[in-house]
Design an enzyme around this catalytic site. Sequence first.
Site, mmCIF file in Angstrom:
data_model
loop_
_atom_site.group_PDB
_atom_site.id
_atom_site.type_symbol
_atom_site.label_atom_id
_atom_site.label_comp_id
_atom_site.label_asym_id
_atom_site.label_seq_id
_atom_site.Cartn_x
_atom_site.Cartn_y
_atom_site.Cartn_z
ATOM 1 C CB CYS A 1 19.229 38.359 67.131
ATOM 2 S SG CYS A 1 19.932 39.372 65.815
ATOM 3 C CB CYS B 1 17.508 36.249 59.649
ATOM 4 S SG CYS B 1 18.596 37.698 59.792
ATOM 5 C CB CYS C 1 17.980 33.165 62.412
ATOM 6 S SG CYS C 1 19.207 33.115 63.730
ATOM 7 C CB CYS D 1 33.734 30.005 63.850
ATOM 8 S SG CYS D 1 34.728 29.394 62.512
ATOM 9 C CB CYS E 1 36.300 32.572 62.229
ATOM 10 S SG CYS E 1 34.908 33.132 61.216
ATOM 11 C CB CYS F 1 34.219 33.451 56.495
ATOM 12 S SG CYS F 1 33.143 31.995 56.554
ATOM 13 N NE ARG G 1 33.957 26.119 57.209
ATOM 14 C CZ ARG G 1 34.237 27.407 57.270
ATOM 15 N NH1 ARG G 1 33.272 28.270 57.427
ATOM 16 N NH2 ARG G 1 35.470 27.833 57.192
HETATM 17 N N1 SAM Z 1 24.219 37.583 63.607
HETATM 18 C C1 SAM Z 1 25.288 37.313 62.750
HETATM 19 C C2 SAM Z 1 24.895 37.356 61.309
HETATM 20 O O1 SAM Z 1 23.723 37.286 60.981
HETATM 21 O O2 SAM Z 1 25.792 37.469 60.476
HETATM 22 C C3 SAM Z 1 26.000 36.014 63.036
HETATM 23 C C4 SAM Z 1 25.253 34.762 63.343
HETATM 24 S S1 SAM Z 1 24.211 34.087 62.062
HETATM 25 C C5 SAM Z 1 23.426 32.810 62.943
HETATM 26 C C6 SAM Z 1 25.362 33.319 60.939
HETATM 27 C C7 SAM Z 1 24.817 32.587 59.740
HETATM 28 O O3 SAM Z 1 24.259 31.348 60.144
HETATM 29 C C8 SAM Z 1 23.705 33.234 58.948
HETATM 30 O O4 SAM Z 1 24.177 34.205 58.083
HETATM 31 C C9 SAM Z 1 23.115 32.067 58.206
HETATM 32 O O5 SAM Z 1 23.767 31.885 56.960
HETATM 33 C C10 SAM Z 1 23.436 30.867 59.092
HETATM 34 N N2 SAM Z 1 22.209 30.294 59.688
HETATM 35 C C11 SAM Z 1 21.479 30.815 60.669
HETATM 36 N N3 SAM Z 1 20.426 30.025 60.965
HETATM 37 C C12 SAM Z 1 20.483 28.977 60.128
HETATM 38 C C13 SAM Z 1 19.673 27.828 59.932
HETATM 39 N N4 SAM Z 1 18.571 27.613 60.643
HETATM 40 N N5 SAM Z 1 20.044 26.940 58.982
HETATM 41 C C14 SAM Z 1 21.133 27.151 58.245
HETATM 42 N N6 SAM Z 1 21.949 28.222 58.388
HETATM 43 C C15 SAM Z 1 21.623 29.130 59.307
HETATM 44 FE FE1 SF4 Z 2 20.350 37.778 64.225
HETATM 45 FE FE2 SF4 Z 2 20.105 35.268 63.391
HETATM 46 FE FE3 SF4 Z 2 19.816 37.265 61.660
HETATM 47 FE FE4 SF4 Z 2 22.278 36.717 62.674
HETATM 48 S S1 SF4 Z 2 21.042 35.381 61.347
HETATM 49 S S2 SF4 Z 2 21.287 38.745 62.428
HETATM 50 S S3 SF4 Z 2 21.666 36.046 64.724
HETATM 51 S S4 SF4 Z 2 18.476 36.837 63.430
#
Ligand code: SAM
Ligand code: SF4
Length: 328
Positions: A69, A73, A76, A112, A143, A203, A275
């Site tokens: 990606c 973030c 992530c 989802c 979802c 959501c 949730r």
């Molecule tokens: N890329 C898309 C986005 O950012 O909306 C979808 C996937 S992203 C992984 C979805 C959500 O997963 C994020 O908004 C975050 O809240 C949650 N998430 C991601 N990594 C995480 C982690 N290590 N621990 C807890 N929640 C996490």
């Molecule tokens: Fe990309 Fe992870 Fe951020 Fe979603 S949460 S935009 S998958 S870096």
Amino acid sequence: MNTISPAVSLTPAAAFPAGTAKWTVSQVEALYQLPLMDLLFRAQQVHREHFDPNAVQRSALISIKTGGCPEDCNYCSQSARYKSTEREALMQIEDVLSAAREAKAKGATRFCMGAAWRGPKEKELEVVTQMIREVKSLGMETCVTLGMLKDGQADKLKDAGLDYYNHNLDTDSEYYDKVITTHKHSDRIDTIAQVRQAGIKVCSGGILGLGESRRNRAAMVAQLANLNPPPESVPINNLVAIPGTPLAATEKVDSFEFVRTIAAARITMPTSFVRLSAGREAMSDEMQAMCFFAGANSIFYCDKLLTTSNAGTSRDLELFDKLGLRPI
Ligand code: SAM
Ligand code: SF4
Ligand code: DTB
């Protein structure tokens, strides 16, 4: 002793007409400051006014496109910058469908599908709409979480029959740039507005454990509750610390602070499903029970989240049994 200032009202500001109640950050913070038993009692009362307190909804998760990606973030594993996950191509529709069938057989009612994209390209969206149609035809709710949407994309998802779009606010707008710099909090709000306009259920929730303060947590809850209308589904994640990500060594959130956040979400978003999301695997049964008492009434079910493991169906069913909870 923890007391609330009499000057702080714990009900939404009267200035807003019914149905558009606005919560101030201070009002939500005052909820956090209540003695825990008072807060839990109040959350449970609100919960019982709107839901069967013994029913818990189950959603299964799958990562249909993992890693690589472009976003940054800090929590992530799927950001290309942190090299904590191998990049994989978009899954084949048939493989997604067999995972959905398996999740349904285990009892999940919603499927989802998550993709590690900044947002979907048109060709990718076409494949995803096909996945949505096929999963729906199994009789499951659908979802997807695909990142930011461009004009017209939400309508295509709606046409395919999508029930929910997940797009978390993740953290307080004022703390957002400490965690993510490649897109803005306002971009998240824009995508949520497009999803709403297309008639798809929203959501949206957040993560705790990003180094944020209680004030930031209260602000995040207020920002979610003040969406008009609030999200139908509110995932509250506890950070799963992933080696290689910038937040890998961040201090864990105190358990009671997490429970208070669930309660604050329940009280401020009385008709939303709250949730208990990522981080559940590391929680004790007692901690999960306290979260359900505080108003959580949905979980991610099945053995995997996106890139990390989840609590697992047999442990969940045993816990439901012990607590007399009815899985839905
Ligand atoms: N890329 C898309 C986005 O950012 O909306 C979808 C996937 S992203 C992984 C979805 C959500 O997963 C994020 O908004 C975050 O809240 C949650 N998430 C991601 N990594 C995480 C982690 N290590 N621990 C807890 N929640 C996490
Ligand atoms: Fe990309 Fe992870 Fe951020 Fe979603 S949460 S935009 S998958 S870096
Ligand atoms: C949400 O709020 N949490 C889910 C889902 N929406 C997409 C994702 C949790 C991811 C946990 C870390 C991982 O498995 O990579």
